[in-house]
Design an enzyme around this catalytic site. Structure first.
Site, PDB file in Angstrom:
ATOM      1  N   PRO A  23       0.604  -1.344  -0.145  1.00 37.30           N
ATOM      2  CA  PRO A  23      -0.070   0.017  -0.213  1.00 37.30           C
ATOM      3  C   PRO A  23       0.884   1.090   0.055  1.00 37.30           C
ATOM      4  O   PRO A  23       1.790   1.499   0.876  1.00 37.30           O
ATOM      5  CB  PRO A  23      -0.670  -0.208   1.328  1.00 37.30           C
ATOM      6  CG  PRO A  23       0.115  -0.862   2.105  1.00 37.30           C
ATOM      7  CD  PRO A  23       0.786  -1.877   1.363  1.00 37.30           C
ATOM      8  N   MET A  24       0.720   2.145  -0.883  1.00 36.02           N
ATOM      9  CA  MET A  24       1.452   3.401  -1.141  1.00 36.02           C
ATOM     10  C   MET A  24       0.864   4.508  -1.393  1.00 36.02           C
ATOM     11  O   MET A  24      -0.065   4.398  -2.292  1.00 36.02           O
ATOM     12  CB  MET A  24       2.567   3.237  -2.064  1.00 36.02           C
ATOM     13  CG  MET A  24       3.647   1.983  -2.009  1.00 36.02           C
ATOM     14  SD  MET A  24       4.832   1.680  -3.469  1.00 36.02           S
ATOM     15  CE  MET A  24       3.488   0.644  -4.782  1.00 36.02           C
ATOM     16  N   VAL A  25       0.809   5.549  -0.638  1.00 35.07           N
ATOM     17  CA  VAL A  25      -0.136   6.618  -0.573  1.00 35.07           C
ATOM     18  C   VAL A  25       0.211   7.342  -2.086  1.00 35.07           C
ATOM     19  O   VAL A  25       1.303   7.573  -2.347  1.00 35.07           O
ATOM     20  CB  VAL A  25       0.256   7.871   0.522  1.00 35.07           C
ATOM     21  CG1 VAL A  25      -0.560   8.770   0.450  1.00 35.07           C
ATOM     22  CG2 VAL A  25      -0.266   7.100   1.932  1.00 35.07           C
ATOM     23  N   GLN A  79      -6.600  -0.882   2.849  1.00 37.40           N
ATOM     24  CA  GLN A  79      -5.891  -0.714   3.950  1.00 37.40           C
ATOM     25  C   GLN A  79      -6.297   0.656   4.612  1.00 37.40           C
ATOM     26  O   GLN A  79      -6.610   1.587   3.881  1.00 37.40           O
ATOM     27  CB  GLN A  79      -3.952  -0.398   3.785  1.00 37.40           C
ATOM     28  CG  GLN A  79      -3.542  -0.217   5.093  1.00 37.40           C
ATOM     29  CD  GLN A  79      -2.138   0.051   4.971  1.00 37.40           C
ATOM     30  OE1 GLN A  79      -1.632   1.217   4.390  1.00 37.40           O
ATOM     31  NE2 GLN A  79      -1.243  -0.687   5.317  1.00 37.40           N
ATOM     32  N   CYS A 108       3.147   3.100   9.335  1.00 39.98           N
ATOM     33  CA  CYS A 108       3.484   4.364   8.577  1.00 39.98           C
ATOM     34  C   CYS A 108       4.477   5.244   9.729  1.00 39.98           C
ATOM     35  O   CYS A 108       3.820   5.509  10.793  1.00 39.98           O
ATOM     36  CB  CYS A 108       2.358   5.160   8.232  1.00 39.98           C
ATOM     37  SG  CYS A 108       2.563   6.734   7.491  1.00 39.98           S
ATOM     38  N   LYS A 147      -0.413  -4.369   9.180  1.00 40.74           N
ATOM     39  CA  LYS A 147       0.944  -4.258   8.570  1.00 40.74           C
ATOM     40  C   LYS A 147       1.592  -3.522   9.740  1.00 40.74           C
ATOM     41  O   LYS A 147       1.159  -2.585  10.128  1.00 40.74           O
ATOM     42  CB  LYS A 147       0.983  -3.337   7.408  1.00 40.74           C
ATOM     43  CG  LYS A 147       2.394  -3.252   6.860  1.00 40.74           C
ATOM     44  CD  LYS A 147       2.279  -2.615   5.203  1.00 40.74           C
ATOM     45  CE  LYS A 147       3.534  -2.788   4.711  1.00 40.74           C
ATOM     46  NZ  LYS A 147       4.397  -1.508   5.320  1.00 40.74           N
ATOM     47  N   ASN A 208       8.543  -7.347   4.342  1.00 41.79           N
ATOM     48  CA  ASN A 208       8.564  -6.106   3.609  1.00 41.79           C
ATOM     49  C   ASN A 208      10.001  -5.714   3.896  1.00 41.79           C
ATOM     50  O   ASN A 208      10.350  -5.459   5.040  1.00 41.79           O
ATOM     51  CB  ASN A 208       7.667  -5.141   4.034  1.00 41.79           C
ATOM     52  CG  ASN A 208       7.577  -3.791   3.125  1.00 41.79           C
ATOM     53  OD1 ASN A 208       6.937  -2.996   3.589  1.00 41.79           O
ATOM     54  ND2 ASN A 208       8.186  -3.967   2.148  1.00 41.79           N
ATOM     55  N   GLY A 209      10.953  -5.204   2.875  1.00 38.52           N
ATOM     56  CA  GLY A 209      12.166  -4.650   3.288  1.00 38.52           C
ATOM     57  C   GLY A 209      13.336  -5.143   2.481  1.00 38.52           C
ATOM     58  O   GLY A 209      13.551  -6.396   2.268  1.00 38.52           O
ATOM     59  N   GLU A 233       9.276   0.352  -2.841  1.00 35.88           N
ATOM     60  CA  GLU A 233      10.304   1.042  -3.438  1.00 35.88           C
ATOM     61  C   GLU A 233      10.602   0.353  -4.767  1.00 35.88           C
ATOM     62  O   GLU A 233      10.771   0.726  -6.002  1.00 35.88           O
ATOM     63  CB  GLU A 233      11.432   1.373  -2.931  1.00 35.88           C
ATOM     64  CG  GLU A 233      11.241   2.712  -1.890  1.00 35.88           C
ATOM     65  CD  GLU A 233      11.190   4.071  -2.553  1.00 35.88           C
ATOM     66  OE1 GLU A 233      11.733   4.133  -3.564  1.00 35.88           O
ATOM     67  OE2 GLU A 233      10.485   5.021  -1.858  1.00 35.88           O
TER      68      GLU A 233
END
Length: 475
Positions: A23-25, A79, A108, A147, A208-209, A233
């Site tokens: 999920p990315m704003v 989300q 976040c 998350k 994630n990462g 990313e």
């Protein structure tokens, strides 16, 4: 039909998804999700939605979820960020028919999340989180997931994950960084934390990462034992990451623009995606970077993409395939990740301890007379790059006369020589007009009194019930 839980939910509803788009704003909108799915992504999340706004504003619901219903865009997890159990459940109930699960954002780390008291800044409030997840699990008809970010201590992180599982979380995505690891201090995500959580819980876990290539995905799954891997990313710089391909940037850009024409979205989202995709090339062709920042149509962006493509093809013909920036593994026109520099240790320089010097707190200079960028903050340097003519020298900026009462700039045409806020109070108190600020208290008062006198006169003359020919009825 009973609600599926844990591994059964992951295998059946999510179809055993391993490759996940985060999920990315303003970045994981429908068009980008569809592009990612066409290139290997098996599960996508909506951008983070504000639960309170989602409940209050029908337009927000329509623009961010209801209008984006698409058969190709499943499975999908919506989300939300929230800090109130009742509001979170209300938002989830409004969204549950348009997605396959509801995710609570507890990861976040941005300042806006700190001000709004949500995301990673709730990770110390275990009682509140337990109540939110328990209530959500009871009320909504689809599974609830979370998350999170990790704590510095592995043991505390494991206890945190177990608490969420016990409260009713059916799937856990773990970003292996703390909430302090962001921006220039992002650093490396800890797969050790993720591995410890996976061993401790009995629900599916996504990692994630540190995901930049498909090889990283498999290595992460082997080292941590997770069921799936989420990319943010890496996906933005190469939407074909989960295919194991690194295509030319213009190929992905052209396909994305075609999807956007079919499923329109905000032009700011499109611009942000093109800046990510062309990131390495735009370091070389700065004038086209400025052009991309200025264009205001989809066709304009397509034209910038065409120009970048032509320049890259010319470089290929001239045998400049090795031309790159920052030691890239591929030519700059190939989709590849952007690797942030490793943050320097405090008190060190080039790997050697730095001599201790007593410093005095002094305000940072905004600019020098020659406009040298080394005296600007990073944010101002970015603005300067986008607009070289922008002036940050306070001495050269126009001086504003301050309001006598509050210190804000006064209106140049104000009859009271005040700012608008103070002028409004003064004009109302004096029953006066200020044309400079568009305040007409005196005029409106006189108009109302005149109308009132005319009504009274008409009533006295017995003409109040029927207006004369040519006169307008009194409202």
């Amino acid at each position: 039909m009973p609600k599926l839980q844990g591994f059964e939910f992951w295998r059946t509803t999510l179809k055993g998804a391993r490759y996940v788009v985060a999920p990315m704003v303003d970045q994981s909108e429908l068009a980008w999700r569809l592009l990612s799915r066409r290139h290997g992504a098996e599960l996508c999340y909506t951008p983070m939605l504000h639960a309170q706004v989602f409940v209050r504003d029908p337009n927000y619901r329509r623009e961010n979820l209801y209008n984006e219903v698409c058969e190709e865009d499943r499975p999908l997890i919506a989300q939300f960020c929230a800090n109130d159990p009742e509001v979170f459940v209300q938002a989830a109930l409004l969204a549950q028919d348009y997605c396959d699960a509801i995710d609570l954002n507890l990861g976040c780390p941005q300042m806006i999340a700190k001000r709004g008291h949500y995301g990673a800044f709730l990770q110390e409030e275990w009682n509140l989180l337990e109540k939110m997840i328990t209530l959500g699990n009871e009320k909504i008809s689809v599974p609830l997931t979370c998350k999170i970010r990790v704590f510095s201590e592995i043991d505390k992180t494991v206890e945190y994950a177990k608490m969420l599982e016990k409260a009713g979380c059916q799937l856990l995505t773990v970003h292996g960084r703390t909430k302090e690891q962001k921006g220039a201090m992002t650093g490396i995500a800890s797969w050790e934390h993720i591995k410890a959580i996976r061993k401790a819980v009995n629900i599916p876990v996504f990692a994630n990462g540190n995901i930049q290539h498909l090889s990283d995905v498999q290595r992460c799954m082997d080292e941590t034992g997770v069921q799936g891997v989420m990319s943010a990313e890496g996906n933005l710089h190469n939407p074909a990451l989960f295919e194991g391909r690194s295509p030319p940037v213009w190929e992905m850009t052209e396909e994305y623009l075609e999807v956007v024409r079919q499923y329109p979205c905000s032009l700011s989202y499109v611009r942000a995606h093109l800046f990510k995709l062309w990131h390495h090339t735009l370091q070389i062709h700065q004038e086209l970077r400025e052009e991309l920042a200025k264009v205001k149509t989809l066709d304009g962006m397509a034209e910038v993409n065409r120009q970048l493509k032509e320049r890259c093809l010319e470089e290929m013909k001239e045998g400049e395939e090795q031309k790159s920036t920052g030691g890239l593994p591929f030519p700059h026109w190939i989709c590849q990740p952007y690797v942030r520099p490793v943050p320097k240790e405090p008190g060190s320089e080039n790997g050697h301890p730095k001599a201790q010097v007593k410093t005095v707190c002094v305000k940072r200079a905004l600019d020098e007379s020659d406009g040298a960028t080394e005296f600007l903050s990073k944010n101002k340097q970015k603005k300067k790059a986008r607009n070289p003519n922008k002036n940050f020298n306070l001495e050269q900026k126009p001086k504003y006369i301050r309001c006598e009462q509050c210190g804000n700039p006064k209106g140049n045409k104000c009859v009271f020589s005040l700012c608008r806020g103070c002028c409004k109070k003064a004009a109302f108190k004096a029953m006066a007009d200020c044309p400079g600020h568009g305040l007409l208290f005196k005029t409106k008062h006189e108009r109302a009194m005149k109308l009132k006198n005319e009504e009274a006169r008409d009533m006295v003359n017995g003409e109040g019930s029927s207006p004369q020919v040519g006169e307008k009825p009194v409202a």
